[in-house]
Design a protein around this motif. Structure first.
Motif, mmCIF file in Angstrom:
data_model
loop_
_atom_site.group_PDB
_atom_site.id
_atom_site.type_symbol
_atom_site.label_atom_id
_atom_site.label_comp_id
_atom_site.label_asym_id
_atom_site.label_seq_id
_atom_site.Cartn_x
_atom_site.Cartn_y
_atom_site.Cartn_z
ATOM 1 N N GLU A 503 0.650 -1.189 -0.192
ATOM 2 C CA GLU A 503 0.299 0.190 -0.181
ATOM 3 C C GLU A 503 0.905 1.451 0.034
ATOM 4 N N VAL A 504 2.030 1.313 0.313
ATOM 5 C CA VAL A 504 3.196 2.394 0.215
ATOM 6 C C VAL A 504 3.853 2.532 -0.682
ATOM 7 N N LEU A 505 4.266 1.017 -1.171
ATOM 8 C CA LEU A 505 5.255 1.093 -2.255
ATOM 9 C C LEU A 505 4.942 0.815 -3.847
ATOM 10 N N GLU A 506 3.615 0.725 -4.118
ATOM 11 C CA GLU A 506 3.200 0.423 -5.538
ATOM 12 C C GLU A 506 2.984 1.265 -6.166
ATOM 13 N N THR A 507 3.331 2.034 -5.913
ATOM 14 C CA THR A 507 2.445 3.706 -6.772
ATOM 15 C C THR A 507 4.062 4.247 -7.003
ATOM 16 N N GLU A 508 4.811 4.444 -5.572
ATOM 17 C CA GLU A 508 6.080 5.433 -5.189
ATOM 18 C C GLU A 508 6.455 5.607 -6.579
ATOM 19 N N LEU A 509 7.044 4.718 -7.588
ATOM 20 C CA LEU A 509 8.011 5.039 -8.686
ATOM 21 C C LEU A 509 7.473 6.222 -9.408
ATOM 22 N N GLY A 510 5.912 5.573 -10.044
ATOM 23 C CA GLY A 510 4.919 6.588 -10.738
ATOM 24 C C GLY A 510 5.327 7.921 -10.746
ATOM 25 N N LYS A 511 4.704 7.776 -9.072
ATOM 26 C CA LYS A 511 5.077 9.147 -8.934
ATOM 27 C C LYS A 511 5.708 9.708 -8.653
ATOM 28 N N ASP A 512 6.808 10.031 -7.852
ATOM 29 C CA ASP A 512 8.589 10.011 -8.281
ATOM 30 C C ASP A 512 8.024 10.752 -9.995
ATOM 31 N N LEU A 546 -0.783 15.842 -23.832
ATOM 32 C CA LEU A 546 0.622 15.369 -23.660
ATOM 33 C C LEU A 546 0.241 13.510 -24.388
ATOM 34 N N PHE A 547 1.240 13.522 -25.252
ATOM 35 C CA PHE A 547 1.282 12.296 -25.490
ATOM 36 C C PHE A 547 2.969 11.572 -25.147
ATOM 37 N N LEU A 548 3.176 10.628 -24.194
ATOM 38 C CA LEU A 548 4.250 9.733 -23.921
ATOM 39 C C LEU A 548 4.136 8.632 -24.761
ATOM 40 N N ILE A 549 5.256 8.539 -25.823
ATOM 41 C CA ILE A 549 5.795 7.691 -26.502
ATOM 42 C C ILE A 549 6.445 6.495 -24.981
ATOM 43 N N SER A 550 5.325 5.164 -25.349
ATOM 44 C CA SER A 550 6.198 4.149 -24.622
ATOM 45 C C SER A 550 7.051 3.099 -25.089
ATOM 46 N N PRO A 551 7.658 2.650 -24.575
ATOM 47 C CA PRO A 551 8.202 2.999 -23.274
ATOM 48 C C PRO A 551 9.242 3.579 -23.247
ATOM 49 N N TRP A 562 12.456 0.868 -15.630
ATOM 50 C CA TRP A 562 11.465 2.025 -16.323
ATOM 51 C C TRP A 562 9.723 0.669 -16.153
ATOM 52 N N ALA A 563 10.793 -1.357 -16.180
ATOM 53 C CA ALA A 563 8.907 -1.776 -16.199
ATOM 54 C C ALA A 563 8.241 -1.382 -14.867
ATOM 55 N N ARG A 564 9.387 -1.781 -13.954
ATOM 56 C CA ARG A 564 8.183 -1.314 -13.133
ATOM 57 C C ARG A 564 7.479 0.659 -12.760
ATOM 58 N N THR A 565 8.018 1.374 -13.262
ATOM 59 C CA THR A 565 7.879 2.627 -13.231
ATOM 60 C C THR A 565 6.886 2.866 -14.238
ATOM 61 N N GLN A 566 6.335 1.952 -15.472
ATOM 62 C CA GLN A 566 5.380 2.156 -16.133
ATOM 63 C C GLN A 566 4.440 1.187 -15.102
ATOM 64 N N LYS A 567 4.210 0.203 -14.640
ATOM 65 C CA LYS A 567 3.222 -0.056 -14.308
ATOM 66 C C LYS A 567 3.211 0.816 -13.154
ATOM 67 N N GLN A 568 3.590 1.186 -12.191
ATOM 68 C CA GLN A 568 3.219 2.178 -10.921
ATOM 69 C C GLN A 568 2.540 3.557 -11.591
ATOM 70 N N PHE A 569 2.976 3.865 -12.350
ATOM 71 C CA PHE A 569 2.560 5.235 -13.318
ATOM 72 C C PHE A 569 1.163 4.307 -13.209
ATOM 73 N N GLY A 570 0.791 4.080 -14.170
ATOM 74 C CA GLY A 570 -0.454 3.358 -14.735
ATOM 75 C C GLY A 570 -1.527 3.451 -13.728
ATOM 76 N N ARG A 571 -1.028 2.694 -12.640
ATOM 77 C CA ARG A 571 -1.728 2.656 -11.265
ATOM 78 C C ARG A 571 -2.771 3.570 -10.484
ATOM 79 N N LEU A 572 -1.776 5.015 -10.628
ATOM 80 C CA LEU A 572 -1.927 6.434 -9.913
ATOM 81 C C LEU A 572 -3.458 6.955 -11.065
#
Length: 641
Positions: A503-512, A546-551, A562-572
């Motif tokens: 619950e603390v870590l699942e979106t941390e990379l996405g927020k950063d 904004l259009f962000l080219i993935s990945p 990057w893969a974990r960051t992309q996944k956690q960003f999606g959760r936001l």
């Protein structure tokens, strides 16, 4: 009488220490690099007096500071003088690459021309200081007078080596307990030692530029943006050049008269292992780690270390690297680098108990003697070891094979369940579990009450504070740690085992990532709407989006995560999902007027309602991109208002 006095003096004369290195002047150190310095001058496109007052001012101080130190212990530029050569190469490559960029990004041509020399010098500063922290955190340097009498340890905080009274020689030793993160944080603290104060004041007047430079000098590459990217590229190019020209000799060995021979694959693999352990922030002796150590051996999680080795070799443009992990393991076996198991194969099935793990975890591992990584000249007593048990499959009942017997804590024998098979990828990503370094589980130290082989004697004494603790002192402070509690596996604990507190870590990379994205766009530190851009402006329902080219955009932020960051960003849920399939990925079609040239499809994330996310002034929409629109559902729009 005089004759006998001469004979007496001859036999009592103290032999010179040939391992000492003479402290040299900047003129002597830079003489052989004249061509490289001239190339730097040509790339800067500044008047000669300007170059001497600012650039040579700093290069002279760099030379006096680093002397003939190597750039690394066993990786690139590991011979004497490697530090100075590597830094000059990075400067030359960085300044040359800067000339291909229109900086600052997004500014008018007039402003780019006006600030050209300022940006060039800032990139020079970042290149000059990119590794300077290693002289503080990675090596211990002892200085000696003209009679080769030891004067003490050189402390860079008091100035360069030649500023030490009567110092004429020095000798260096790599610090076995150095922390990779430290050297990248130190350049900013040494800025005034190398850079003309007038130049610092000049750069500070350009606030946006100075901010990017400060971030780069603190090791904050994401916020350093274009400056950090240029330095990273130059560093990689210089390292690759050194490794390609490597002769296969061990670090520190002098070159023989023979022509240099290319390194074998086995040598490259071992050197890269050492580099990953000694000079990167590889996780050790904790849940999610790639490496676990005992007093005598190193255990690597097989798939993780092989992938890291391949990635490192690929980044350094090394040729002939097999794609198959088993091929690399066979090479390590053939040249006796790793220890074979009882069947003569590379893989050891090991169960880890305790040491921060809540349950026993079984991993496939590679095993090799610890001196293969840490060298014989380093004090093994200072190395941390895994505080739990490493139980080898098939040898659970053999007391001499329990690695816990040679580890940090003298715990009573622990009963444990049979090895639990867990996939390498799952076990090595347990980064959320920080039990190994929490107050309840202090970082383990070796237990010197157990008899062990004395460390190899070294000629260079360690400075105060680095001496190894004696058996007597250590045993008095050693407390018995209760045996780890082995809990049965339950479905409820699986998520907790692998990720700690989701619950603390699942979106941390996405927020950063999202914070970084806003900062770099507002500071105009990332290109938008160009052929190479990872960020574009498109129109959605009459408004800019904004259009962000993935990945690619996530790899720009973090090449490793990057893969974990992309996944956690999606959760936001900051991005708009498609209507029909409710997926994160949208498509845009390129427009072209070239005959015979077909449109292409680009995939990425779409962010709307930009005014809600503190994005500042943005350029016009890219007229060469057309968003393929499917009307989103109303409920999806609610997440972005």
């Amino acid at each position: 009488m005089l004759f006998f006095t001469k004979i007496f003096n001859f036999f009592n004369k103290k032999e010179a220490n040939n391992s000492l290195i003479q402290i040299k002047s900047s003129e002597d150190l830079l003489f052989k690099h004249r061509k490289l310095i001239d190339d730097i001058y040509q790339h800067t496109h500044v008047p000669k007096q300007h170059f001497e007052d600012l650039y040579l001012y700093s290069i002279d101080r760099l030379a006096i500071w680093v002397q003939d130190l190597p750039a690394s212990q066993s990786h690139h530029h590991s011979a004497e003088g490697g530090f100075l050569l590597h830094t000059l190469e990075v400067i030359e490559i960085a300044v040359k690459r800067r000339n291909t960029k229109m900086l600052p990004i997004g500014a008018s041509v007039e402003k780019q021309n006006e600030k050209k020399d300022l940006w060039t010098f800032a990139i020079f500063v970042a290149a000059l200081l990119h590794d300077i922290g290693k002289t503080v955190s990675d090596v211990n340097v002892m200085v000696y007078d003209h009679q080769q009498k030891e004067l003490g340890r050189w402390s860079p905080w008091f100035g360069n080596m030649s500023s030490v009274d009567t110092a004429k020689y020095y000798q260096y030793q790599y610090n076995s307990n150095r922390k990779y993160q430290q050297h990248s944080l130190l350049p900013l603290t040494l800025l005034s030692q190398f850079i003309n104060p007038a130049a610092i004041d000049w750069m500070q007047n350009e606030s946006d530029l100075f901010t990017l430079l400060l971030m780069t000098l603190q090791g904050r590459s994401a916020e350093g943006a274009i400056i950090a990217d240029i330095i990273k590229y130059a560093d990689s190019e210089s390292s690759a050049k050194s490794l390609a020209n490597s002769s296969g000799n061990n670090a520190g060995n002098s070159n023989t008269g023979n022509s240099p021979q290319p390194k074998s694959l086995a040598d490259k693999l071992l050197d890269t292992m050492r580099y990953l352990v000694l000079e990167t922030d590889i996780k050790i002796n904790a849940p999610g780690a790639a490496m676990f150590t005992t007093r005598n051996d190193v255990f690597f999680v097989s798939k993780v270390i092989m992938d890291k080795i391949r990635n490192s070799l690929d980044e350094n443009k090394q040729k002939g690297v097999p794609f198959d992990n088993s091929r690399m393991m066979d090479e390590l076996l053939q040249f006796h680098i790793i220890t074979p198991n009882s069947e003569g194969k590379a893989i050891w099935n090991c169960t880890l108990i305790g040491g921060g793990f809540k349950k026993p975890v079984t991993l496939t591992m590679l095993r090799l003697p610890i001196e293969k990584i840490y060298f014989k000249t380093e004090n093994h007593k200072e190395l941390d070891v895994f505080s739990g048990e490493i139980v080898i499959e098939g040898e659970e009942n053999k007391g001499d094979n329990k690695e816990a017997a040679s580890n940090a804590t003298a715990t009573p024998e622990v009963s444990h369940s049979p090895p639990i098979p867990i996939n390498d990828d799952t076990s090595c990503h347990q980064s959320g579990n920080n039990n190994a370094t929490s107050p309840a589980n202090p970082k383990p130290k070796p237990n010197n009450t157990t008899k062990e082989t004395p460390p190899v004697e070294v000629n260079l004494p360690l400075p105060p504070g680095f001496e190894a603790a004696t058996d007597e002192n250590t045993s008095q402070n050693t407390e018995q740690v209760p045996p780890p509690k082995v809990e049965p596996t339950t479905e409820e604990t699986k998520a907790e085992q692998s990720s700690g507190k989701p619950e603390v870590l699942e979106t941390e990379l996405g927020k950063d990532f999202f914070d970084w994205l806003i900062l770099t766009i507002n500071n105009k530190a990332i290109s938008i709407n160009t052929v190479e851009s990872k960020v574009h402006i498109v129109m959605y329902q009459g408004k800019k989006a904004l259009f962000l080219i993935s990945p690619r955009i996530f790899k720009e932020y973090s090449a490793e995560n990057w893969a974990r960051t992309q996944k956690q960003f999606g959760r936001l849920r900051k991005n708009l999902k498609t209507a029909v399939t409710e997926e994160n990925i949208w498509k845009v079609k390129t427009k072209t007027q070239r005959i015979g040239k077909q449109s292409s499809i680009i995939r990425g994330y779409l962010i709307i309602n930009l005014e809600d996310h503190n994005f500042e002034e943005l350029p016009k929409a890219n007229k060469y991109l057309e968003l393929i629109i499917t009307q989103p559902k109303d409920k999806d729009n609610e997440h972005h208002k």
